[in-house]
Design a protein around this motif. Structure first.
Motif, PDB file in Angstrom:
ATOM      1  N   ARG A  48      -4.667 -11.341  -2.480  1.00 53.83           N
ATOM      2  CA  ARG A  48      -4.847 -10.211  -1.566  1.00 53.83           C
ATOM      3  C   ARG A  48      -3.955  -9.031  -1.929  1.00 53.83           C
ATOM      4  NH1 ARG A  48      -5.140 -12.289   4.541  1.00 53.83           N
ATOM      5  NH2 ARG A  48      -5.636 -10.087   4.860  1.00 53.83           N
ATOM      6  N   ILE A  49      -2.742  -9.331  -2.342  1.00 55.74           N
ATOM      7  CA  ILE A  49      -1.846  -8.243  -2.751  1.00 55.74           C
ATOM      8  C   ILE A  49      -2.355  -7.610  -4.046  1.00 55.74           C
ATOM      9  CG2 ILE A  49       0.482  -7.715  -3.619  1.00 55.74           C
ATOM     10  CD1 ILE A  49       1.544  -9.761  -1.551  1.00 55.74           C
ATOM     11  N   ARG A  50      -2.809  -8.464  -4.951  1.00 54.12           N
ATOM     12  CA  ARG A  50      -3.314  -7.965  -6.241  1.00 54.12           C
ATOM     13  C   ARG A  50      -4.437  -6.958  -6.031  1.00 54.12           C
ATOM     14  NH1 ARG A  50      -1.320  -6.416 -10.138  1.00 54.12           N
ATOM     15  NH2 ARG A  50      -2.396  -4.702  -9.164  1.00 54.12           N
ATOM     16  N   ARG A  51      -5.292  -7.246  -5.029  1.00 53.59           N
ATOM     17  CA  ARG A  51      -6.447  -6.368  -4.803  1.00 53.59           C
ATOM     18  C   ARG A  51      -6.032  -4.990  -4.261  1.00 53.59           C
ATOM     19  NH1 ARG A  51      -8.780 -11.362  -4.012  1.00 53.59           N
ATOM     20  NH2 ARG A  51      -8.417 -11.511  -1.776  1.00 53.59           N
ATOM     21  N   VAL A  52      -4.923  -4.910  -3.501  1.00 53.05           N
ATOM     22  CA  VAL A  52      -4.549  -3.597  -2.959  1.00 53.05           C
ATOM     23  C   VAL A  52      -3.464  -2.892  -3.776  1.00 53.05           C
ATOM     24  CG1 VAL A  52      -5.138  -4.318  -0.603  1.00 53.05           C
ATOM     25  CG2 VAL A  52      -2.758  -4.371  -1.344  1.00 53.05           C
ATOM     26  N   SER A  53      -2.738  -3.650  -4.589  1.00 50.24           N
ATOM     27  CA  SER A  53      -1.606  -3.034  -5.286  1.00 50.24           C
ATOM     28  C   SER A  53      -2.055  -2.213  -6.486  1.00 50.24           C
ATOM     29  CB  SER A  53      -0.624  -4.099  -5.766  1.00 50.24           C
ATOM     30  OG  SER A  53       0.430  -3.484  -6.471  1.00 50.24           O
ATOM     31  N   GLU A  56      -0.338 -17.124 -11.255  1.00 49.26           N
ATOM     32  CA  GLU A  56      -0.972 -16.522 -12.432  1.00 49.26           C
ATOM     33  C   GLU A  56      -2.490 -16.447 -12.254  1.00 49.26           C
ATOM     34  OE1 GLU A  56      -1.082 -18.836 -16.134  1.00 49.26           O
ATOM     35  OE2 GLU A  56      -0.655 -16.985 -17.242  1.00 49.26           O
ATOM     36  N   ASP A  57      -3.061 -17.557 -11.817  1.00 53.87           N
ATOM     37  CA  ASP A  57      -4.515 -17.594 -11.632  1.00 53.87           C
ATOM     38  C   ASP A  57      -4.991 -16.591 -10.589  1.00 53.87           C
ATOM     39  OD1 ASP A  57      -4.621 -19.542 -13.524  1.00 53.87           O
ATOM     40  OD2 ASP A  57      -4.819 -21.228 -12.106  1.00 53.87           O
ATOM     41  N   ALA A  58      -4.128 -16.317  -9.595  1.00 52.61           N
ATOM     42  CA  ALA A  58      -4.519 -15.397  -8.521  1.00 52.61           C
ATOM     43  C   ALA A  58      -4.261 -13.939  -8.886  1.00 52.61           C
ATOM     44  CB  ALA A  58      -3.785 -15.763  -7.226  1.00 52.61           C
ATOM     45  N   GLU A 116       0.829  -1.210   0.000  1.00 54.12           N
ATOM     46  CA  GLU A 116       0.000   0.000   0.000  1.00 54.12           C
ATOM     47  C   GLU A 116       0.862   1.258   0.000  1.00 54.12           C
ATOM     48  OE1 GLU A 116      -2.803  -0.225   3.215  1.00 54.12           O
ATOM     49  OE2 GLU A 116      -4.025  -1.738   2.195  1.00 54.12           O
ATOM     50  N   ARG A 117       1.904   1.249   0.835  1.00 55.82           N
ATOM     51  CA  ARG A 117       2.796   2.415   0.894  1.00 55.82           C
ATOM     52  C   ARG A 117       3.472   2.657  -0.455  1.00 55.82           C
ATOM     53  NH1 ARG A 117       5.274   4.075   5.472  1.00 55.82           N
ATOM     54  NH2 ARG A 117       6.074   5.695   4.086  1.00 55.82           N
ATOM     55  N   LEU A 118       3.975   1.590  -1.040  1.00 60.02           N
ATOM     56  CA  LEU A 118       4.741   1.754  -2.285  1.00 60.02           C
ATOM     57  C   LEU A 118       3.836   2.024  -3.485  1.00 60.02           C
ATOM     58  CD1 LEU A 118       7.461  -0.963  -1.658  1.00 60.02           C
ATOM     59  CD2 LEU A 118       7.782   1.518  -1.620  1.00 60.02           C
ATOM     60  N   SER A 119       2.567   1.635  -3.353  1.00 59.20           N
ATOM     61  CA  SER A 119       1.607   1.916  -4.428  1.00 59.20           C
ATOM     62  C   SER A 119       1.438   3.414  -4.638  1.00 59.20           C
ATOM     63  CB  SER A 119       0.239   1.301  -4.090  1.00 59.20           C
ATOM     64  OG  SER A 119       0.260  -0.077  -4.327  1.00 59.20           O
ATOM     65  N   GLU A 120       1.703   4.186  -3.583  1.00 58.36           N
ATOM     66  CA  GLU A 120       1.539   5.645  -3.659  1.00 58.36           C
ATOM     67  C   GLU A 120       2.770   6.342  -4.246  1.00 58.36           C
ATOM     68  OE1 GLU A 120      -1.417   6.799  -3.105  1.00 58.36           O
ATOM     69  OE2 GLU A 120      -1.962   4.744  -2.543  1.00 58.36           O
ATOM     70  N   GLU A 121       3.828   5.584  -4.483  1.00 58.75           N
ATOM     71  CA  GLU A 121       5.064   6.188  -4.973  1.00 58.75           C
ATOM     72  C   GLU A 121       5.141   6.085  -6.501  1.00 58.75           C
ATOM     73  OE1 GLU A 121       7.294   7.819  -3.161  1.00 58.75           O
ATOM     74  OE2 GLU A 121       6.136   7.463  -1.322  1.00 58.75           O
ATOM     75  N   ASP A 122       5.063   7.229  -7.158  1.00 59.13           N
ATOM     76  CA  ASP A 122       5.062   7.237  -8.623  1.00 59.13           C
ATOM     77  C   ASP A 122       6.315   6.601  -9.217  1.00 59.13           C
ATOM     78  OD1 ASP A 122       2.668   8.483  -8.603  1.00 59.13           O
ATOM     79  OD2 ASP A 122       3.474  10.523  -8.835  1.00 59.13           O
ATOM     80  N   ALA A 123       7.440   6.758  -8.515  1.00 60.66           N
ATOM     81  CA  ALA A 123       8.714   6.296  -9.078  1.00 60.66           C
ATOM     82  C   ALA A 123       8.797   4.771  -9.148  1.00 60.66           C
ATOM     83  CB  ALA A 123       9.875   6.833  -8.245  1.00 60.66           C
ATOM     84  N   VAL A 124       7.972   4.091  -8.385  1.00 57.70           N
ATOM     85  CA  VAL A 124       8.036   2.625  -8.366  1.00 57.70           C
ATOM     86  C   VAL A 124       7.301   2.069  -9.584  1.00 57.70           C
ATOM     87  CG1 VAL A 124       7.379   0.540  -7.088  1.00 57.70           C
ATOM     88  CG2 VAL A 124       8.223   2.561  -5.853  1.00 57.70           C
ATOM     89  N   ALA A 125       8.008   1.272 -10.388  1.00 54.78           N
ATOM     90  CA  ALA A 125       7.389   0.731 -11.599  1.00 54.78           C
ATOM     91  C   ALA A 125       6.617  -0.551 -11.308  1.00 54.78           C
ATOM     92  CB  ALA A 125       8.462   0.464 -12.651  1.00 54.78           C
TER      93      ALA A 125
END
Lengths: 265, 312
Positions: free
Chosen positions: B162-167, B190-192, B122-131
């Motif tokens: 769970r990560i896919r849903r928040v990232s 892959e399926d998740a 969640e924290r890193l999702s807010e960072e534009d620089a992270v690809a």
């Protein structure tokens, strides 16, 4: 002072056995280096089965000749290979690594010309102290205590040009029988600042012996990168470290020389 | 004009992973390269396809006791234990440093619980620089979390979902080779919802000193990396590439462009260089240059033509 780290090309000028399993190698580098006592280089074996650098402390570096001298112990396959390197052999080492001893600071804390520094070297911890003894002896009084296993000593006479030298041997065949601290007690040696390099039990004992005096210890730890990236060679610190914000300083970058009260050994 | 002409004669080195275009397929492998700072003396970070950082947790981690590394034939064992300063320091210092570079930033994420991972994501999702985010569910050196999620298809599927849903970033699941059938795990990820896979993490190993009769690593076991693992890694990349549609980042003992080409031919869309940086600190750059020369020699106009192009 912070020169770029890089692979530095070198040629072996001299390689000789100076005691049991102890070898002295002189490497010539074309480019001038900036070296502090206590710093080290990463020497690589040629064999492709061995990937990692061997961290080896610098015994001496003479800018006027371009000769970097390494004194090391044959401990495994890599150092065994080094001991077979002949004059003319070309190599490239990673350097110059680590912080080294803060010579000015040590001399100043010792009180300069009127003070004294006591150096403790144990076994393969002895070589880096030679350059330290030389540099310190220009600024303060230097006394050296060297610990060996047996009377097969090395570098002993080279230290004598920089001040009094005492020895301790495990078997009592040369100097005091026992440890470097036994030699200190037996000979009533004193010093205002202490510097030590050698096995951990010796460093621990010197740290305890320092009792409030300034004391600098050079630590050893297994390394992989040698430049602070892999976090293999950490030591426990009393304060939160600047890199990982835990209590682990990197021996290869923040060390190998630490103020004794900064590390838990 | 001349310059343009010269440029068009060179092969196209770009690849795409989960919608992110990399200037070339060469990355650094997590844990071997810090955040790149320490390697600046040796190579131009601007020339890498991506820098994959050392694992980042929600809080600082101390890591394992020393000795943490041991050399073995053709490789090394490590049991660092994911020492890291935590996500706050990472963003302030490491990310601030990396975002000035002309390379893609992939942050490796570690945790002890799913919630730990989610907090960092969640924290890193807010960072534009992270690809992109690389989810480390395969470190063999920590007792809690990490590998516990990477060795069981159901657990892997759960954490990936769970990560896919928040990232808000593409997620790369880094797979462990320490499993019976890596293809099952690859498919589960892959399926998740995994956007890409990276493989392989290190292979659990052990070294004993016969003279002292002691374990060489304080942790007893450690992860094996280096050229010794490369054939295993190539095989696993090939198997997974046959079974999933998402891109794979291949790694394991890559020392030169030939090694990198092997992984691409086996089906990887990009490669990462790890352990060999300890031998030659500018290995990644040598691979970039070497791969370009290899493409010229093979008369290929794009590195993408290599992906999965192994001949039967």
């Amino acid at each position: 002072m912070n020169q770029k780290k890089k692979k530095i090309r070198a040629i072996v000028r001299k390689s000789e056995r100076i005691a049991e399993n102890i070898f002295s190698m002189e490497l010539f580098t074309e480019e001038p280096l900036s070296v502090r006592p206590g710093q080290f280089v990463g020497l690589y074996p040629d064999g492709e089965d061995k990937l990692l650098l061997r961290p080896i402390s610098i015994c001496e570096y003479r800018k006027e000749t371009g000769i970097l001298r390494l004194v090391y112990r044959v401990q495994g396959g890599g150092t065994k290979e080094f001991s077979g390197w002949k004059e003319g052999k070309e190599t490239a080492f990673l350097g110059i690594l680590g912080n080294g001893y803060p010579v000015e600071e040590i001399a100043e804390k010792a009180g300069g010309e009127t003070g004294s520094v006591l150096l403790f070297g144990g076994g393969i911890g002895i070589p880096p102290l030679l350059a330290l003894a030389r540099e310190l002896s220009a600024k303060t009084k230097v006394t050296t205590v060297l610990g060996y296993k047996t009377e097969e000593t090395f570098l002993l006479h080279e230290f004598e040009q920089y001040g009094p030298v005492f020895t301790a041997t495990e078997d009592g065949s040369c100097g005091t029988k026992g440890t470097v601290l036994d030699a200190v007690r037996e000979n009533g040696i004193s010093g205002d600042v202490l510097c030590a390099c050698g096995p951990t039990p010796m460093l621990r004992a010197v740290k305890h012996f320092a009792e409030g005096r300034d004391c600098y210890l050079s630590l050893e730890e297994r390394m992989a990168c040698g430049i602070g990236a892999c976090l293999a060679c950490v030591c426990k610190t009393t304060d939160i470290d600047a890199h990982s914000h835990v209590h682990n300083a990197r021996v290869c970058v923040e060390g190998p020389v630490f103020a004794a009260d900064r590390v838990e050994i | 004009m001349e310059k343009t002409a010269e440029k068009t004669n060179r092969p196209d080195m770009t690849v795409e992973i989960a919608g992110v275009t990399l200037q070339n397929p060469v990355m650094t492998a997590s844990g071997t390269f810090g955040s790149g700072m320490e390697y600046e003396d040796f190579l131009d970070l601007n020339r890498l396809g991506a820098v994959v950082t050392k694992g980042v947790a929600n809080h600082p981690w101390e890591g394992n006791p020393t000795p943490r590394v041991a050399e073995v034939y053709g490789g090394m064992l490590n049991a660092i234990g994911l020492q890291n300063p935590g996500v706050d320091v990472f963003i302030e210092r490491d990310l601030a440093f990396l975002k000035e570079k002309d390379t893609k930033i992939i942050v490796n994420v570690v945790g002890k619980t799913v919630e730990d991972y989610l907090e960092v994501v969640e924290r890193l999702s807010e960072e534009d620089a992270v690809a992109m985010l690389e989810i480390n569910v395969s470190c063999p050196n920590v007792k809690e979390g990490a590998i516990a999620f990477g060795q069981d298809a159901k657990a892997l599927s759960d954490i990936t979902g769970r990560i896919r849903r928040v990232s808000k970033k593409p997620i790369i699941i880094k797979l462990s080779p320490n499993v019976t059938d890596i293809v099952l795990l690859a498919k589960a990820a892959e399926d998740a919802g995994a956007d890409a896979l990276s493989m392989i993490n290190t292979i659990t190993g052990m070294k004993i000193d016969p003279e002292s009769r002691r374990f060489v690593l304080a942790n007893k076991t450690g992860g094996l990396s280096g050229p010794a693992v490369k054939p295993v890694a190539v095989r696993m990349v090939y198997q997974c590439a046959q079974a999933v549609k998402i891109p794979i980042i291949g790694m394991g003992g890559i020392a030169n462009a030939q090694d990198a080409a092997e992984f691409l031919l086996a089906g990887a869309s990009a490669v990462a260089i790890g352990c060999m940086h300890f031998h030659e600190p500018d290995t990644a750059l040598q691979v970039v240059d070497g791969l370009e020369d290899y493409l010229v020699r093979q008369k290929l106009s794009s590195v993408r033509e290599l992906i999965g192009a192994v001949r039967e």
